[in-house]
Scaffold this motif. Structure first.
Motif, mmCIF file in Angstrom:
data_model
loop_
_atom_site.group_PDB
_atom_site.id
_atom_site.type_symbol
_atom_site.label_atom_id
_atom_site.label_comp_id
_atom_site.label_asym_id
_atom_site.label_seq_id
_atom_site.Cartn_x
_atom_site.Cartn_y
_atom_site.Cartn_z
ATOM 1 N N THR A 85 -26.176 -25.847 3.644
ATOM 2 C CA THR A 85 -24.731 -26.070 3.640
ATOM 3 C C THR A 85 -24.318 -26.352 2.207
ATOM 4 O O THR A 85 -25.127 -26.773 1.372
ATOM 5 N N LYS B 235 -27.473 -26.799 11.545
ATOM 6 C CA LYS B 235 -26.366 -26.039 12.162
ATOM 7 C C LYS B 235 -25.492 -26.974 13.007
ATOM 8 O O LYS B 235 -24.251 -26.907 12.955
ATOM 9 N N TYR C 262 -23.419 -29.151 10.717
ATOM 10 C CA TYR C 262 -22.297 -28.374 10.189
ATOM 11 C C TYR C 262 -21.170 -28.271 11.220
ATOM 12 O O TYR C 262 -19.987 -28.475 10.888
ATOM 13 N N TYR D 136 -21.795 -22.929 5.610
ATOM 14 C CA TYR D 136 -23.146 -22.877 6.182
ATOM 15 C C TYR D 136 -23.680 -21.459 6.081
ATOM 16 O O TYR D 136 -22.941 -20.488 6.290
#
Length: 491
Positions: free
Chosen positions: A172, A128, A131, A145
């Motif tokens: 992703t 995360k 991303y 994502y």
């Protein structure tokens, strides 16, 4: 001086020599170029399609290009740099398509979304953050994502079938990723070189290199068929011989190679051509490397298109051989040892016990165990659908380090003689994908007196030459769209 003298001698028939020769043939059309390859054809070692992952490495999915710092932050700088380099490759290939040098784009490059898939709370949190660090970068526009199983299932169904409920996972996806057949690309480049006057010789092994007083090189070789010897003179020599580059650079006697050694790591893939499976997976999906594993051993489940046939590969699984090339010598590992590199090599061995443990663990895996590893990606994998395929050898760089004494380095490195008349490439991934950028850098280093006059032509061949696309969102978008159209890719 031998009677035959060329301006450029390229040793090794891989993508690096092919790229450098193609550039030089356009920059200096009157120069005499010769290519020596010891095997019966070009592109049979690392550039061969089945000896590498075929990933157009643009850092869209490879986690090792966005390491997490101790404070938890993710720095996108390395990923951006790798992407910039791959964009130069795309531009160069686009120009060659337009010039009629390369065949239809689908013969060497095809769209394959690049995905990253991770499991466990720690890796989900890292992905995360990665991303978030990349999504605002112009070269990573369009990255998606998700932690939603339904969304990930729509991207890559094989990842989600019969997956246990409750385990954290995330992915992703970048639709604009590519699959590249570097073998086909290399063969096409060499065919064009030969058509335009280059002397491309296979079955020709370089045995000795010696720099003469006039600054040129005397290169002795032997033909594989008939074993007849010969020699040639060269004003510039490039050693693009994969793992054997260190052997030839050592023989050249240049002091710049002192302190270098290489450590070979082989590989195997699990491969399937089962149409039912191939139809459900159209992506290259990367994950985290195992503890102690080198970055080149990051597990991934890939779509591959080779000679028009689509298949799936999973791996790589590390193997060990003392050979530096798939068609190398069992004495390679020992024969490289010199007084100047034994210290750094021993230090690397002492400092990397986890790598040794990893290699031993990999060597103990049989076919069933390797399919078990695949099931972390594809829970429904069946042993009978997958066969083992041997990949190429990767010679990882070991070199002196002022602080540690010796370090194991992943990636590629160009070693250049002080006078610029010889250079060689050591190392592995992401070399092939960034060959254009690497060779552009070599031109600056080895031909400083000519680079200024070459730059207008280089800017025609690679329009972003000397620029940074990621700093200009409009230019980045236009370049990606233009090359995607020319190469018949998803933008």
């Amino acid at each position: 001086m031998p009677s035959g003298v060329v301006d450029v001698l390229l040793i090794g028939g891989g993508i690096m020599s092919a790229t450098l020769g193609t550039l030089l043939q356009r920059l200096q059309p009157t120069w005499k170029i010769a290519v020596f390859e010891r095997l019966h054809d070009v592109a049979l070692e690392s550039s061969n399609a089945w000896n590498n992952a075929g990933t157009g490495h643009a850092a869209l999915c490879e986690l090792n290009y966005t390491p997490e710092a101790k404070d938890g932050t993710v720095d996108p700088a390395k990923a951006i740099s790798i992407n910039e380099q791959f964009q130069q490759s795309r531009q160069f290939w686009t120009t060659l398509i337009e010039q009629g040098v390369l065949d239809a784009p689908s013969t060497f490059i095809n769209s394959a979304p690049h995905m990253t898939f991770v499991q466990g709370e720690k890796d989900v949190a890292f992905l995360k953050k990665r991303y978030e660090a990349l999504k605002e970068q112009p070269l990573f526009a369009g990255i998606e994502y998700s932690e939603d199983s339904r969304v990930i299932n729509s991207w890559a169904p094989l990842l989600m079938q019969k997956r246990r409920k409750g385990e954290p996972f995330a992915a992703t996806r970048v639709p604009a990723g590519t699959d590249v057949d570097f073998g086909a690309l290399t063969r096409q480049l060499f065919a064009s070189l030969a058509e335009n006057g280059a002397d491309v010789r296979t079955n020709t092994e370089v045995k000795r290199l010696k720099r003469l007083e006039d600054g040129t090189w005397r290169v002795k070789y032997r033909r594989s068929i008939g074993r007849s010897p010969g020699e040639i003179g060269a004003r510039f020599v490039f050693v693009g011989a994969g793992g054997w580059a260190i052997k030839l650079l050592q023989r050249s006697g240049i002091p710049e190679i002192k302190g270098y050694g290489v450590f070979p790591i082989g590989g195997q893939w699990l491969k399937t051509s089962n149409p039912a499976l191939v139809a459900q997976h159209k992506a290259k999906v990367y994950s985290q490397a195992s503890v102690g594993a080198p970055p080149m051993s990051v597990p991934h489940l890939d779509t591959r298109v080779v000679d028009g046939e689509t298949s799936l590969l999973f791996g790589p699984f590390a193997t060990f051989s003392p050979k530096f090339l798939k068609n190398g010598s069992m004495l390679d590992l020992v024969a490289q040892v010199r007084p100047h590199n034994i210290g750094p090599m021993l230090k690397v061995a002492i400092d990397n016990p986890s790598l040794i443990t990893y290699l031993v663990g990999e060597l103990l895996k049989n076919h069933a165990k390797k399919v078990d590893s695949l099931r972390t990606f594809m829970p429904t994998a069946k042993d009978e659908d997958w066969e083992l395929l041997n990949a190429g050898q990767r010679a990882q760089v070991m070199k002196k380090d002022a602080d540690k004494g010796g370090v194991l380095q992943f990636g590629t490195e160009v070693v250049t003689g002080a006078d610029g008349t010889i250079a060689g490439l050591l190392g592995a991934s992401p070399g092939a994908s960034t060959a254009v950028s690497i060779m552009l850098g070599l031109l600056k280093t080895c031909f400083p007196d000519r680079i200024a006059q070459w730059e207008p032509t280089l800017a025609e061949l690679v329009p972003s030459y000397g620029e940074t696309l990621n700093n200009d969102p409009a230019e980045a978008r236009e370049t990606i769209e233009r090359t995607a159209e020319a190469l018949a890719l998803t933008a």
